[in-house]
Enzyme design. Structure first.
Site, short mmCIF file in Angstrom:
data_model
loop_
_atom_site.label_atom_id
_atom_site.label_comp_id
_atom_site.label_asym_id
_atom_site.label_seq_id
_atom_site.Cartn_x
_atom_site.Cartn_y
_atom_site.Cartn_z
N HIS A 67 42.38 -44.53 9.24
CA HIS A 67 40.89 -45.38 9.48
C HIS A 67 39.81 -44.69 8.50
O HIS A 67 38.86 -43.97 9.34
CB HIS A 67 40.56 -45.44 10.76
CG HIS A 67 41.44 -46.42 11.72
ND1 HIS A 67 41.12 -47.58 11.81
CD2 HIS A 67 42.56 -45.88 12.25
CE1 HIS A 67 42.01 -48.35 12.69
NE2 HIS A 67 42.96 -47.22 12.92
N GLU A 80 37.17 -45.85 7.75
CA GLU A 80 35.86 -46.32 8.24
C GLU A 80 35.18 -45.55 9.62
O GLU A 80 34.01 -45.50 10.11
CB GLU A 80 35.93 -47.92 8.68
CG GLU A 80 36.60 -48.18 10.03
CD GLU A 80 37.97 -48.20 9.80
OE1 GLU A 80 38.54 -47.54 8.65
OE2 GLU A 80 38.80 -48.59 10.72
N CYS A 101 45.32 -49.61 8.56
CA CYS A 101 46.15 -49.58 9.89
C CYS A 101 46.79 -50.92 10.15
O CYS A 101 47.62 -51.31 9.51
CB CYS A 101 45.12 -49.22 11.02
SG CYS A 101 46.08 -48.30 12.40
#
Ligand code: GLN
Length: 211
Positions: A183, A185, A88
């Site tokens: 994202h 994560e 990002c």
């Protein structure tokens, strides 16, 4: 290569100036990655084999990169062929060109041009099931997009790992540099992190062969 064999030796750093570096660290630790370092000063780059530049606010992150004198060290890290993954805002930082971040010049570590907040306000955040052929097992990956940049163009040497809709690249790779506009994560699904660890591990093996 199995995850068990690659996790112990890869030392991963996460640029920890701003943004969601802790989420990456938590996921990597959960995977059993023994060395997960927060990179706060340029010298911290000496102790890692691969670097993640997290999501956050690219305006703030770019200022901190200059304040902490990171620019030349990051370019050198890349020049040593060590893998780098931007997520990002991290993708904006490593792009060749970034619309909406003027006058700051991104690091030009991957031949892509991006537009900050490219999906507009009404779509500030959204989720999409992505097909990413390189993942194991190869089932859809939940792409979480949060005020994501849009990849406007990619250079000839850039490989597209995943597209959104008909033709928008959202995960790309050029040699040892990976960029995702979403994202991984935040999902708890570590398949993308596994892919990056494999890249770091393969790179380490290649270096050993050279010496
Ligand atoms: N919109 C942010 C920026 O331009 C990126 C958002 C994110 O990293 N989730 O920096």
């Amino acid at each position: 290569m199995s995850i068990d064999s690659i996790v112990p030796k890869a030392r991963i750093g996460i640029l920890a100036l701003q943004g969601d570096f802790q989420e990456h660290a938590a996921l990597l630790s959960k995977m059993g990655c023994a060395t997960v370092n927060e990179v706060r000063l340029p010298k911290d780059l000496d102790y890692i084999d691969g670097l993640i530049i997290p999501g956050g606010e690219s305006t703030t992150m770019s200022k901190l990169i200059e304040n902490y004198d990171f620019r030349s060290s990051l370019i050198q890290f890349h020049g040593e062929n060590k893998p780098i993954w931007g997520t990002c805002a991290g993708t904006i930082i490593i792009a060749k060109e970034a619309e909406g971040l003027d006058p700051w010049k991104p690091l030009d570590l991957i031949d892509i041009s991006v537009q900050r907040n490219g999906y507009g306000r009404q779509l500030d955040s959204f989720q999409a099931n992505l097909t990413i052929d390189k993942l194991k097992p190869q089932t859809p990956f939940a792409g979480i997009f949060i005020r994501a940049p849009k990849i406007l163009s990619i250079g000839e040497k850039v490989e597209t790992l995943s597209i959104l809709g008909n033709n928008e690249p959202v995960a790309v790779k050029q040699k040892n540099v990976v960029a995702t506009t979403f994202h991984p994560e935040l999902t708890g699904d570590f398949r993308f992190h596994q892919l990056f660890l494999e890249l770091v591990s393969d790179n380490l093996s290649a270096q050993v062969k050279e010496t």
